[in-house]
Scaffold this motif. Structure first.
Motif, PDB file in Angstrom:
ATOM      1  N   ARG A 126       0.818  -1.214   0.000  1.00 18.42           N
ATOM      2  CA  ARG A 126       0.000   0.000   0.000  1.00 18.42           C
ATOM      3  C   ARG A 126       0.854   1.267   0.000  1.00 18.42           C
ATOM      4  O   ARG A 126       0.396   2.324  -0.423  1.00 18.42           O
ATOM      5  CB  ARG A 126      -0.937  -0.001   1.213  1.00 18.42           C
ATOM      6  N   GLY A 127       2.092   1.167   0.476  1.00 19.69           N
ATOM      7  CA  GLY A 127       2.941   2.360   0.547  1.00 19.69           C
ATOM      8  C   GLY A 127       3.969   2.464  -0.555  1.00 19.69           C
ATOM      9  O   GLY A 127       4.955   3.200  -0.413  1.00 19.69           O
ATOM     10  N   TRP A 128       3.743   1.769  -1.699  1.00 17.78           N
ATOM     11  CA  TRP A 128       4.773   1.761  -2.748  1.00 17.78           C
ATOM     12  C   TRP A 128       4.976   3.141  -3.372  1.00 17.78           C
ATOM     13  O   TRP A 128       6.094   3.498  -3.743  1.00 17.78           O
ATOM     14  CB  TRP A 128       4.426   0.731  -3.823  1.00 17.78           C
ATOM     15  N   ARG A 129       3.913   3.931  -3.466  1.00 17.79           N
ATOM     16  CA  ARG A 129       4.067   5.274  -4.034  1.00 17.79           C
ATOM     17  C   ARG A 129       4.948   6.144  -3.138  1.00 17.79           C
ATOM     18  O   ARG A 129       5.818   6.885  -3.623  1.00 17.79           O
ATOM     19  CB  ARG A 129       2.698   5.924  -4.232  1.00 17.79           C
ATOM     20  N   GLY A 139      14.290  -0.618  -6.775  1.00 15.12           N
ATOM     21  CA  GLY A 139      14.348  -2.022  -7.181  1.00 15.12           C
ATOM     22  C   GLY A 139      14.443  -2.954  -5.986  1.00 15.12           C
ATOM     23  O   GLY A 139      13.768  -3.996  -5.927  1.00 15.12           O
ATOM     24  N   LEU A 140      15.259  -2.592  -5.002  1.00 15.53           N
ATOM     25  CA  LEU A 140      15.384  -3.410  -3.793  1.00 15.53           C
ATOM     26  C   LEU A 140      14.083  -3.426  -2.999  1.00 15.53           C
ATOM     27  O   LEU A 140      13.718  -4.441  -2.400  1.00 15.53           O
ATOM     28  CB  LEU A 140      16.528  -2.872  -2.925  1.00 15.53           C
ATOM     29  N   TYR A 141      13.383  -2.286  -2.997  1.00 16.56           N
ATOM     30  CA  TYR A 141      12.094  -2.215  -2.289  1.00 16.56           C
ATOM     31  C   TYR A 141      11.097  -3.204  -2.894  1.00 16.56           C
ATOM     32  O   TYR A 141      10.445  -3.969  -2.166  1.00 16.56           O
ATOM     33  CB  TYR A 141      11.543  -0.795  -2.360  1.00 16.56           C
ATOM     34  N   PHE A 142      10.986  -3.199  -4.218  1.00 19.11           N
ATOM     35  CA  PHE A 142      10.011  -4.076  -4.864  1.00 19.11           C
ATOM     36  C   PHE A 142      10.445  -5.541  -4.788  1.00 19.11           C
ATOM     37  O   PHE A 142       9.595  -6.442  -4.754  1.00 19.11           O
ATOM     38  CB  PHE A 142       9.792  -3.647  -6.313  1.00 19.11           C
ATOM     39  N   LEU A 143      11.755  -5.793  -4.762  1.00 20.68           N
ATOM     40  CA  LEU A 143      12.226  -7.159  -4.565  1.00 20.68           C
ATOM     41  C   LEU A 143      11.828  -7.659  -3.183  1.00 20.68           C
ATOM     42  O   LEU A 143      11.337  -8.789  -3.033  1.00 20.68           O
ATOM     43  CB  LEU A 143      13.745  -7.207  -4.738  1.00 20.68           C
ATOM     44  N   ALA A 144      12.017  -6.809  -2.165  1.00 21.90           N
ATOM     45  CA  ALA A 144      11.608  -7.175  -0.806  1.00 21.90           C
ATOM     46  C   ALA A 144      10.093  -7.358  -0.720  1.00 21.90           C
ATOM     47  O   ALA A 144       9.607  -8.265  -0.030  1.00 21.90           O
ATOM     48  CB  ALA A 144      12.075  -6.100   0.178  1.00 21.90           C
ATOM     49  N   LEU A 145       9.353  -6.510  -1.417  1.00 19.78           N
ATOM     50  CA  LEU A 145       7.897  -6.626  -1.436  1.00 19.78           C
ATOM     51  C   LEU A 145       7.474  -7.959  -2.051  1.00 19.78           C
ATOM     52  O   LEU A 145       6.575  -8.637  -1.528  1.00 19.78           O
ATOM     53  CB  LEU A 145       7.302  -5.461  -2.226  1.00 19.78           C
TER      54      LEU A 145
END
Length: 251
Positions: free
Chosen positions: A187-190, A221-227
């Motif tokens: 929910r907090g990706w933005r 990129g690291l954030y979305f990988l962790a997600l």
């Protein structure tokens, strides 16, 4: 575990992490000379580029020894990073069983290289940052940079990059530990993208947009990988719970 138990465990982990940093600082003391030469190199290069006096200034009697102590502790943080990162994970997941211990090794295997990669990235950006900042010195003026100020700038710069690269691993740790659901991160990706670019803009004082993008994109990129890892984990947990709930009904 009651609140008092959590506070006691936190105190124990902080003490153990501090002792590890202290041991690393003792080791770092013997590497002060080559490290200081490396820290001073961006200043020397900026002086040559401007053809002006740009130098580190030790303004006090005890400034030199104080700087050596601070550099040693800074090296201690880097050297002991596997130890204090383990203490962080152990606090998040107390009473580790065999499976969780395996996760700990995976956490350290990812966290340590990422933290050091962030610090290394900062070291590569540092010379360009020093050059840009010293270019604001008026012509004919001498830029004598206080040693303490410069060291504080370098340490904050490198540690900020290291922590930025470490945050996705902390995300995974919190998700695997059941503290935060992956849906919360989703929910907090933005906000994550916005904060990544704001952080990159602040930490890269160069005027070009390319430097900001080169820093922000890996963090995103690291954030979305962790997600993604968190979402896969949560789905497995939900399937396991569904299978456990359905099993008694089949009897």
């Amino acid at each position: 575990m009651p609140l008092r138990g959590h506070l006691g465990e936190l105190r124990r982990r902080v003490v153990l992490a501090g002792l590890g940093i202290l041991v690393g600082a003792v080791i770092g003391w013997f590497f002060y000379d080559p490290v200081f030469e490396a820290l001073q190199m961006p200043i020397i290069e900026a002086s040559k580029a401007r053809d002006a006096i740009v130098s580190i200034n030790f303004s006090g009697l005890a400034t030199a020894i104080d700087m050596q102590v601070k550099v040693s502790f800074f090296l201690g943080v880097l050297i002991s990073s596997p130890w204090w990162l383990y203490q962080l994970w152990a606090f998040i997941n107390p009473g580790l069983n065999h499976k969780e211990k395996v996760r700990t090794y995976g956490f350290l295997a990812a966290a340590v290289p990422l933290f050091l990669a962030g610090a290394t990235f900062a070291a590569l950006v540092l010379p360009n940052a020093v050059r840009v900042l010293t270019e604001f010195t008026p012509k004919g003026a001498t830029n004598l940079i206080d040693a303490q100020t410069y060291l504080s700038f370098v340490m904050r710069f490198m540690l900020a990059f290291g922590v930025a690269f470490l945050l996705p691993v902390i995300m995974v740790a919190l998700t695997l530990g059941g503290v935060v659901r992956a849906r919360t991160w989703a929910r907090g990706w933005r906000w994550a993208i916005l904060l990544s670019f704001v952080f990159a803009a602040v930490m890269t004082p160069t005027p070009d947009v390319l430097s900001m993008i080169l820093l922000a994109v890996p963090i995103c990129g690291l954030y979305f990988l962790a997600l993604g890892i968190g979402l896969v984990h949560d789905r497995r947990v939900e399937r396991r719970r569904a299978a456990t709930t359905a099993a008694p009904d089949d009897l």
